[in-house]
Motif scaffolding. Structure first.
Motif, PDB file in Angstrom:
ATOM      1  N   VAL A 291       0.863  -1.185   0.000  1.00 27.20           N
ATOM      2  CA  VAL A 291       0.000   0.000   0.000  1.00 27.20           C
ATOM      3  C   VAL A 291       0.895   1.229   0.000  1.00 27.20           C
ATOM      4  CG1 VAL A 291      -1.814   1.272   1.197  1.00 27.20           C
ATOM      5  CG2 VAL A 291      -1.809  -1.237   1.259  1.00 27.20           C
ATOM      6  N   ASP A 292       0.981   1.879  -1.149  1.00 28.78           N
ATOM      7  CA  ASP A 292       1.797   3.084  -1.310  1.00 28.78           C
ATOM      8  C   ASP A 292       3.209   2.841  -0.770  1.00 28.78           C
ATOM      9  OD1 ASP A 292       2.139   5.709  -2.213  1.00 28.78           O
ATOM     10  OD2 ASP A 292       1.786   6.529  -0.201  1.00 28.78           O
ATOM     11  N   ALA A 293       3.791   1.715  -1.135  1.00 26.93           N
ATOM     12  CA  ALA A 293       5.110   1.330  -0.627  1.00 26.93           C
ATOM     13  C   ALA A 293       6.201   1.794  -1.585  1.00 26.93           C
ATOM     14  CB  ALA A 293       5.194  -0.173  -0.452  1.00 26.93           C
ATOM     15  N   PRO A 294       7.317   2.319  -1.075  1.00 28.99           N
ATOM     16  CA  PRO A 294       8.447   2.662  -1.951  1.00 28.99           C
ATOM     17  C   PRO A 294       8.934   1.417  -2.681  1.00 28.99           C
ATOM     18  CG  PRO A 294       8.760   3.537   0.273  1.00 28.99           C
ATOM     19  CD  PRO A 294       7.603   2.607   0.346  1.00 28.99           C
ATOM     20  N   LEU A 295       9.429   1.605  -3.882  1.00 28.59           N
ATOM     21  CA  LEU A 295       9.888   0.470  -4.663  1.00 28.59           C
ATOM     22  C   LEU A 295      11.060  -0.242  -3.980  1.00 28.59           C
ATOM     23  CD1 LEU A 295       8.744  -0.685  -7.215  1.00 28.59           C
ATOM     24  CD2 LEU A 295      10.536   0.445  -8.528  1.00 28.59           C
ATOM     25  N   CYS A 320       9.771   5.706  -6.702  1.00 30.40           N
ATOM     26  CA  CYS A 320       8.416   5.313  -7.102  1.00 30.40           C
ATOM     27  C   CYS A 320       7.722   4.592  -5.952  1.00 30.40           C
ATOM     28  CB  CYS A 320       8.466   4.405  -8.324  1.00 30.40           C
ATOM     29  SG  CYS A 320       9.115   5.204  -9.801  1.00 30.40           S
ATOM     30  N   ARG A 321       6.400   4.741  -5.900  1.00 31.29           N
ATOM     31  CA  ARG A 321       5.610   4.084  -4.868  1.00 31.29           C
ATOM     32  C   ARG A 321       4.621   3.147  -5.565  1.00 31.29           C
ATOM     33  NH1 ARG A 321       7.152   7.000  -0.448  1.00 31.29           N
ATOM     34  NH2 ARG A 321       5.764   5.873   0.945  1.00 31.29           N
ATOM     35  N   PHE A 322       4.334   2.039  -4.876  1.00 34.46           N
ATOM     36  CA  PHE A 322       3.568   0.976  -5.529  1.00 34.46           C
ATOM     37  C   PHE A 322       2.476   0.459  -4.600  1.00 34.46           C
ATOM     38  CE2 PHE A 322       2.905  -3.545  -6.501  1.00 34.46           C
ATOM     39  CZ  PHE A 322       2.565  -3.469  -7.841  1.00 34.46           C
ATOM     40  N   THR A 323       1.303   0.184  -5.176  1.00 36.99           N
ATOM     41  CA  THR A 323       0.189  -0.426  -4.446  1.00 36.99           C
ATOM     42  C   THR A 323      -0.281  -1.646  -5.231  1.00 36.99           C
ATOM     43  OG1 THR A 323      -0.539   1.657  -3.467  1.00 36.99           O
ATOM     44  CG2 THR A 323      -2.159  -0.122  -3.573  1.00 36.99           C
ATOM     45  N   GLN A 369      12.920  16.364  -7.522  1.00 38.72           N
ATOM     46  CA  GLN A 369      12.018  15.231  -7.607  1.00 38.72           C
ATOM     47  C   GLN A 369      10.656  15.689  -8.100  1.00 38.72           C
ATOM     48  OE1 GLN A 369      11.782  13.201  -3.925  1.00 38.72           O
ATOM     49  NE2 GLN A 369      13.924  12.579  -3.891  1.00 38.72           N
ATOM     50  N   THR A 370      10.104  14.892  -8.980  1.00 38.71           N
ATOM     51  CA  THR A 370       8.728  15.127  -9.407  1.00 38.71           C
ATOM     52  C   THR A 370       7.824  14.377  -8.452  1.00 38.71           C
ATOM     53  OG1 THR A 370       8.831  13.199 -10.839  1.00 38.71           O
ATOM     54  CG2 THR A 370       9.434  15.310 -11.800  1.00 38.71           C
ATOM     55  N   PRO A 371       6.523  14.684  -8.432  1.00 38.03           N
ATOM     56  CA  PRO A 371       5.624  13.958  -7.539  1.00 38.03           C
ATOM     57  C   PRO A 371       5.745  12.451  -7.763  1.00 38.03           C
ATOM     58  CG  PRO A 371       4.503  15.853  -8.476  1.00 38.03           C
ATOM     59  CD  PRO A 371       5.836  15.749  -9.185  1.00 38.03           C
ATOM     60  N   ALA A 372       5.794  11.694  -6.688  1.00 37.58           N
ATOM     61  CA  ALA A 372       6.011  10.246  -6.776  1.00 37.58           C
ATOM     62  C   ALA A 372       4.886   9.584  -7.528  1.00 37.58           C
ATOM     63  CB  ALA A 372       6.114   9.651  -5.364  1.00 37.58           C
ATOM     64  N   ALA A 373       5.267   8.684  -8.426  1.00 37.99           N
ATOM     65  CA  ALA A 373       4.263   7.959  -9.194  1.00 37.99           C
ATOM     66  C   ALA A 373       3.606   6.918  -8.319  1.00 37.99           C
ATOM     67  CB  ALA A 373       4.925   7.285 -10.388  1.00 37.99           C
TER      68      ALA A 373
END
Length: 381
Positions: A291-295, A320-323, A369-373
């Motif tokens: 859940v919204d975890a860093p890569l 990057c963040r990943f769900t 940094q751009t907003p995290a994907a």
């Protein structure tokens, strides 16, 4: 006057023998009934002797085993005898047989009953005196390339991760007493049956975990430099083997003991902290959930769960963040979804290691940094 037997060791073994041989008179049956009613443990002695007598009379002798069902059944069979009204029977003619065969058989039964009662009495006295101890059970369990679930003799359940080994030593299920001791190499998830009178102790090469009933995970592979304990229910105490330092871990917390904390070296003080990785049980639950975890956390979880080596070829990918949720996960399938969600390219080298390469979620050229994907993907089972 009816004799009272306050100590089970002073059980009326001769009277019990006469009862088993069907030689007891009405007054003796009344005396035996009073003795049984005087103490709840006396009923156990009566049914134990009765069951042993029944087995001794079988054509093929069997082991003397007693369960609550055996006790209740034996007591129900002999209740009419024990509760019969105590009265003086009317005089009846005495008939004497011409041949003494039945008398000899009755005498033989009486001798056998007396010997059996005295033998059981001696065994009971030894058990009460502590000279006879329940036999300790020592069992070893091991897992190969897959996890394995085992049920311990005390009723607790353990899931062994791949390439793990567990040695259990205890004296069996309730109402036995004593410590339930486990030696672990590898990783295991424990659901310990509560029993305040019998602590459950897990030992590794450098640490000891003590509980009475809870659920927790212990990771202690020989090739790694730490022992990690994470608690899901209840509480445990984690301590060094040599120093007295220990820490209490509550549900949702963890602690780690590193190789530098081994005996003979200066040990850092043990501290509890919130569980760092919500997927520490993924190997046991067979589900990965991010859940919204860093890569970087995703790759660390895959490494810890499957031993998969993953390299992020571009620094921006770590931002990057990943769900995503993965039932029955496989590393290649998870990484394929991650690559698609982050517009990266996935490659597998000859050593079996994975590489992810792509633009990532930052702008390396400007350093800004751009907003995290946020990549969300829940694959079907």
């Amino acid at each position: 006057m009816t004799q009272r037997y306050s100590d089970p060791a002073d059980a009326p073994w001769v009277l019990l023998a006469r009862h088993l041989a069907a030689e007891a008179s009405a007054s003796e049956r009344a005396e035996l009934r009073a003795w049984v009613q005087a103490d709840p443990t006396h009923l156990q002695i009566l049914t134990t002797v009765t069951r042993a007598w029944e087995r001794a009379s079988e054509a093929t002798p069997g082991p003397v085993l007693f369960s609550p069902a055996d006790v209740e059944a034996a007591w129900q069979r002999f209740r009419p005898l024990m509760t019969a009204a105590v009265s003086t029977p009317a005089a009846t003619p005495v008939v004497r047989p011409l041949w003494p065969i039945r008398q000899l058989a009755a005498a033989h039964r009486w001798q056998l009953a007396a010997g059996l009662a005295l033998l059981l009495g001696a065994g009971y006295a030894l058990a009460k005196s502590g000279l006879f101890k329940p036999r300790e059970q020592v069992l070893t369990y091991a897992s190969a390339a897959a996890r394995r679930a085992v049920r311990l003799p005390d009723g607790s359940t353990v899931w062994l991760h791949a390439h793990s080994r567990l040695r259990y030593a205890g004296v069996g299920p309730e109402p036995a007493r004593g410590v339930r001791a486990v030696q672990l190499t590898g990783e295991a998830y424990f659901e310990v049956l509560p029993n305040p009178a019998r602590p459950f102790v897990v030992s590794t090469t450098t640490a000891r975990v003590r509980v009475t009933g809870t659920a927790f995970n212990v990771r202690a592979y020989a090739a790694e430099d730490s022992v990690e304990v994470s608690v899901t229910h209840g509480q445990v105490w984690l301590s060094h083997l040599a120093p007295t330092d220990s820490v209490q871990l509550l549900a949702g917390t963890r602690a780690a003991l590193h190789a530098s904390d081994a005996p003979g070296r200066i040990a850092a003080r043990l501290r509890s902290s919130p569980a760092a990785d919500p997927n520490f049980r993924a190997w046991q639950t067979d589900t990965l959930r991010f859940v919204d975890a860093p890569l970087t956390q995703v790759t660390q979880t895959l490494r810890a769960t499957f031993g998969t080596t993953i390299e992020l070829r571009d620094a921006g990918l770590g931002q990057c963040r990943f769900t995503g949720t993965f039932p029955h996960p496989q590393p290649a399938a998870v990484l394929a979804v991650v690559a698609a969600a982050t517009a990266s390219r996935l490659a597998l080298d000859e050593r079996g290691s994975y590489q992810l390469q792509g633009p990532g979620c930052a702008t390396p050229a400007s350093g800004l940094q751009t907003p995290a994907a946020s990549a969300t993907r829940t694959p079907r089972p």
